[in-house]
Design an enzyme around this catalytic site. Structure first.
Site, mmCIF file in Angstrom:
data_model
loop_
_atom_site.group_PDB
_atom_site.id
_atom_site.type_symbol
_atom_site.label_atom_id
_atom_site.label_comp_id
_atom_site.label_asym_id
_atom_site.label_seq_id
_atom_site.Cartn_x
_atom_site.Cartn_y
_atom_site.Cartn_z
ATOM 1 C CB CYS A 123 0.304 0.911 2.715
ATOM 2 S SG CYS A 123 0.849 0.012 1.281
ATOM 3 C CG HIS B 136 -1.227 -3.293 4.895
ATOM 4 N ND1 HIS B 136 -0.751 -2.265 4.119
ATOM 5 C CD2 HIS B 136 -0.185 -3.676 5.673
ATOM 6 C CE1 HIS B 136 0.526 -2.047 4.406
ATOM 7 N NE2 HIS B 136 0.896 -2.905 5.344
ATOM 8 C CE LYS C 267 -1.725 -12.400 -0.034
ATOM 9 N NZ LYS C 267 -2.088 -11.706 -1.282
ATOM 10 C CD GLN D 40 -5.743 -1.562 -2.884
ATOM 11 O OE1 GLN D 40 -5.015 -0.671 -2.464
ATOM 12 N NE2 GLN D 40 -5.389 -2.819 -2.848
ATOM 13 N NE ARG E 89 -2.082 -2.281 -7.070
ATOM 14 C CZ ARG E 89 -2.485 -3.131 -6.145
ATOM 15 N NH1 ARG E 89 -2.730 -4.380 -6.466
ATOM 16 N NH2 ARG E 89 -2.644 -2.735 -4.890
ATOM 17 C CG HIS F 247 -3.186 1.405 5.854
ATOM 18 N ND1 HIS F 247 -3.681 2.229 4.862
ATOM 19 C CD2 HIS F 247 -2.515 0.399 5.236
ATOM 20 C CE1 HIS F 247 -3.315 1.738 3.689
ATOM 21 N NE2 HIS F 247 -2.611 0.647 3.882
ATOM 22 C CG ASP G 245 -5.844 0.127 1.272
ATOM 23 O OD1 ASP G 245 -5.833 -0.891 1.968
ATOM 24 O OD2 ASP G 245 -4.938 0.436 0.497
#
Length: 639
Positions: A335, A511, A465, A382, A364, A386, A384
Site C-alpha cells: 500500500c 485496499h 474490512k 499479493q 513478512r 488500491h 493487491d
C-alpha cells in the site's frame, strides 16, 4: 422485573435472579435443549449464570462458534479428569486445557510417555465420564483458598497461573464429580452434553511456549454434539490428508521447500505453469474491470514506513537493511508504494475511481514453527489493488469489487461467506472515522443482500474490512479475499483530488486482494482439486502414448500440431506396456491421455481417455483439439 433484549431485538421481561437456563426455557423449550451457553452483554456465560440487571442475551448453540467453544472446553476438562483417573501413579500435573478451532487440547506433565494405546484408554474413560453426566459446578474462591487447594494437590502449574493473576482477579473453579480445575469458563451444564468425542494425537509442547521451560505432553482431541457430525469431520480430515498440498506438490513436481530458505518456496516448471495461468487470468479479469497495473519497489526507506504506520504497528513482522547509513525496510505490504504512485500526479474527480493493481512480492517475518507449506510462508505475491475514490463512490465501488470476486471465485467453483471485521485495539484514527468506515462496509453488504458475520476487533490497524472465506470441495474454509476501507492513509500521505468545485478534496482508499497470496491460493487449489487441476490450469493438458515405436512419429506429429496451437502436451514413448503408461498418466492427473496405434495412424484419430473415466473415445484429432480449446477458453470444469 428485568428487561432482556434478545438477539433479534425482541424484548422480554424476567424476574431478577432467574438463571439463563430458566430464562431460555421460558422463551422456548425446544431451544433450551440445544443451547450450550449464552452471551450476556457480549460476554459468554454459563447457563447457570443468574440474570441481575437489564441486558442483552444471545443464546449459543453448537451452530455458533462460542457455543462450540463452551462444549469443547468442557471436553478438555473431561480429558484431564480421565487422565487423573487412569494414571494415579504417574505423578500427573495439569497445565492448561483450552478449546481451539475444531477441537481442544490439554497440556500435561507426567512420568509416563503417552502413546496410541494410551489415547484409546483415555478416550474410553472420557466416554464413561460423559455417560456419568456429571454436573459442572462453578465456584468463586479467594486467592489464598485457590493457592492452598492446588499446593496441597501438588499442581505447581496451577499455582504459577494463580500467582500471575492480578491481586484483584476473580478466581473461579469448576467441579465435575471428583475433579476440580482452575478455570474461567464458560462450560456446558454437564459432561453428558459432550455426546461425540475423539482423541487425535499427542505432541510435545513447552510450558507457556518457551523452550526455556519443561516440555509437556499435549493431547489433542475434538468434540461434537452428534456422532454423525464427528464422523463427517473425521472423514474430512482423512480427505485433507490425501490432498495435502505439500505431498501433492512434491508428487506433481510443482514446488519445493529447502532448509537454505525456510519459508521461501521454490517453484518448479510445472508449478510455474499454474502460477502463470493464474496471473494471466488475473490480468485479463482486472483489465475488464477497469484496473491499471503498477509495480512498486521491494525496499523503501524508514520515513515511508513511519508515515504509513507500519513502523509502529507492524515492525515485528518486517525485515530491515541499511543503505547509505539509513534505515530501509523490505516491504511487508504494497500500500505505501501505491500511495506514492497516486501522489506522483494531480488527479481530478473525473479520474476517480482510480483502480491500481499490483502483483507485489512482499516479505513478512513468520516464526519458524508457524511455517506451513505454501499456506504460511515468509515471502509471497499479493494480488493487491488500491482503489482511490470519492466518498460518494464508496458503496458503488465495493459492489463493483464484489462483482469481480464473484466472477473469480465461481471460475474455480468456490463459494464464499463474508465477515465484517471491526476496529482492533492497536489502531489509528478517531472513533468517528472508524464508525463511518464500518457503517459504509455494513451498508454495502446489507444493500447487496449478502449474509455476513461480525468479527469484532479483527480489522486492520488502519481500517475495517470485509473478509471472504472460501469453501473448498471437502467443506473447509479459507480466508482469501478482503476489502479494506481506509480513510487514514490518504490523510497521512496528503493525497488529494480536484473536485467539481475546483477545490482539493481527500480521496477514500480501498485496499483489496482476490487471491490473497498467489502462493497460498495455489496451495488451496491443489487441495481443492486434489491435484487434478482443470484443463486450463493443468501443467500438462494432454499426454500422448504411442503403442509401439512405429507409432512414435505419429505421436510427435500430433504433439507439434497441438503445441503450435498453444496446448501443453507431452509424449510418453518409453518402452513400457500401454496399460502401465495409462495408469501413470492418471496418477499424474493428466486431463487427457491419447493412445495412438495402427488404426489411429490410418484414420487420423486418437483414442481419448479423460481423467477419471475408464473408457476411451475415438476422436478425430482436429475435433479433439477444438474440444479442448473450447474447454480451456471457457475455463469450464469438465470432470
Amino acid at each position: 422485573m428485568l428487561k432482556i433484549t434478545l438477539k433479534d431485538g425482541a424484548l422480554r421481561e424476567v424476574e431478577a435472579g432467574t438463571s439463563i437456563l430458566d430464562f431460555v426455557k421460558q422463551v422456548s423449550n425446544s431451544l433450551a435443549k440445544k443451547v450450550l451457553a449464552a452471551k450476556v452483554d457480549g460476554e459468554t456465560k454459563d447457563l447457570t449464570t443468574v440474570l441481575d440487571k437489564d441486558c442483552t442475551v444471545e443464546f449459543l448453540t453448537f451452530e455458533e462458534a462460542d457455543g462450540r467453544w463452551a462444549l469443547r472446553h468442557t471436553a478438555s476438562h473431561i480429558l484431564a479428569q480421565a487422565v487423573k483417573r487412569l494414571y494415579k501413579e504417574d505423578n500427573v500435573k495439569l497445565a492448561i486445557g483450552p478449546a481451539i478451532d475444531n477441537g481442544f487440547y490439554y497440556d500435561i506433565d507426567m512420568d509416563r510417555q503417552l502413546g496410541e494405546s494410551d489415547l484409546k484408554d483415555i478416550e474410553k474413560e472420557m466416554k464413561k465420564i460423559v455417560k456419568e453426566n456429571l454436573k459442572l459446578e462453578r465456584k468463586e474462591v479467594s486467592r489464598s483458598e485457590a493457592l492452598k487447594m492446588f499446593e496441597e494437590k501438588g499442581e505447581s502449574y496451577k499455582v504459577e497461573l494463580i500467582n500471575d493473576l492480578p491481586e484483584d482477579a476473580l478466581i473461579t473453579l469448576y467441579t465435575q464429580g471428583e475433579f476440580t480445575d482452575l478455570c474461567a469458563g464458560p462450560h456446558v451444564l454437564s459432561t453428558g452434553k459432550v455426546k461425540a468425542l475423539k482423541l487425535q494425537s499427542v505432541a510435545g509442547a513447552y510450558w507457556r511456549g518457551s523452550e526455556k521451560n519443561k516440555m509437556l505432553q499435549r493431547i489433542y482431541g475434538t468434540a461434537f454434539e452428534k456422532q454423525a457430525d464427528l464422523d463427517e469431520y473425521l472423514h474430512m480430515l482423512e480427505e485433507a490428508a490425501k490432498r495435502d498440498h505439500r505431498k501433492l506438490g512434491k508428487e506433481l513436481d510443482l514446488f519445493s521447500l529447502h532448509e537454505e530458505g525456510p519459508g521461501f518456496p521454490f517453484f518448479h516448471p510445472n508449478g510455474m505453469v499454474v502460477r502463470n495461468e493464474l496471473i494471466n487470468y488475473w490480468r485479463e479479469v482486472h483489465r475488464r474491470y477497469g484496473y491499471q497495473e503498477i509495480k512498486t519497489p521491494m525496499i523503501m526507506n524508514r520515513k515511508l514506513w513511519e508515515t504509513s504506520g507500519h513502523w509502529d504497528h507492524y515492525k515485528e513482522n518486517m525485515y530491515f537493511t541499511k543503505i547509505d547509513d539509513e534505515d530501509y525496510a523490505v516491504k511487508p505490504m504494497n500500500c505505501p508504494g501505491g500511495m506514492l504512485v497516486y501522489k506522483s500526479h494531480q488527479h481530478s474527480y473525473r479520474d476517480l475511481p482510480l483502480r491500481l493493481g499490483e502483483l507485489g512480492l512482499v516479505h513478512r517475518h513468520e516464526l519458524s514453527g508457524a511455517l506451513h507449506g505454501l499456506f504460511r510462508v515468509r515471502n509471497f505475491t499479493q494480488d493487491d489493488a488500491h482503489l482511490f475514490i470519492t466518498p460518494a463512490q464508496i458503496e458503488e465501488e465495493i459492489q463493483h469489487t464484489i462483482d469481480l470476486f464473484d466472477e473469480v471465485y465461481s471460475t474455480f467453483g468456490l463459494k464464499y461467506t463474508a465477515e465484517l471485521s471491526t476496529r482492533p485495539e492497536d489502531s489509528m484514527g478517531s472513533d468517528e472515522i472508524w464508525e463511518n468506515a464500518t457503517n459504509a462496509l455494513r451498508n454495502a453488504l446489507e444493500h447487496r443482500g449478502l449474509k455476513y458475520v461480525i468479527n469484532e476487533g479483527d480489522g486492520a490497524f488502519y481500517g475495517p474490512k470485509i473478509d471472504f472465506h472460501l469453501r473448498d470441495s471437502i467443506g473447509r474454509t479459507w480466508q482469501c479475499g478482503t476489502i479494506q476501507l481506509d480513510m487514514l492513509m490518504p490523510e497521512k500521505f496528503d493525497l488529494t483530488y480536484v473536485g467539481e468545485d475546483g477545490e482539493k478534496h481527500r480521496p477514500v482508499m480501498l485496499h483489496r486482494v482476490v487471491y490473497g497470496s498467489i502462493e497460498r491460493f495455489i496451495g488451496i487449489l491443489i487441495e481443492n482439486y486434489a491435484g487434478a487441476f482443470p484443463t486450463w490450469l493443468a501443467p500438462v493438458q494432454v499426454r500422448i502414448l504411442p503403442i509401439t515405436d512405429k507409432h512414435a512419429d505419429y505421436a510427435y506429429e500430433l504433439k507439434k500440431k497441438m503445441f503450435d496451437l498453444g496446448l501443453r502436451v507431452e509424449v510418453d514413448d518409453r518402452n513400457e506396456k500401454t496399460g502401465y503408461k495409462i495408469r501413470e498418466s492418471q496418477v499424474k492427473k493428466t486431463p487427457y491421455t491419447l493412445v495412438v496405434g495402427d488404426q489411429e495412424m490410418a484414420d487420423g484419430t486418437a483414442a481419448v481417455r479423460k481423467r477419471g473415466v475408464k473408457d476411451s473415445e475415438t476422436m478425430k484429432v482436429d475435433d479433439f483439439i477444438k474440444y479442448v480449446q473450447e474447454k480451456i477458453a471457457s475455463k469450464s470444469e469438465e470432470f
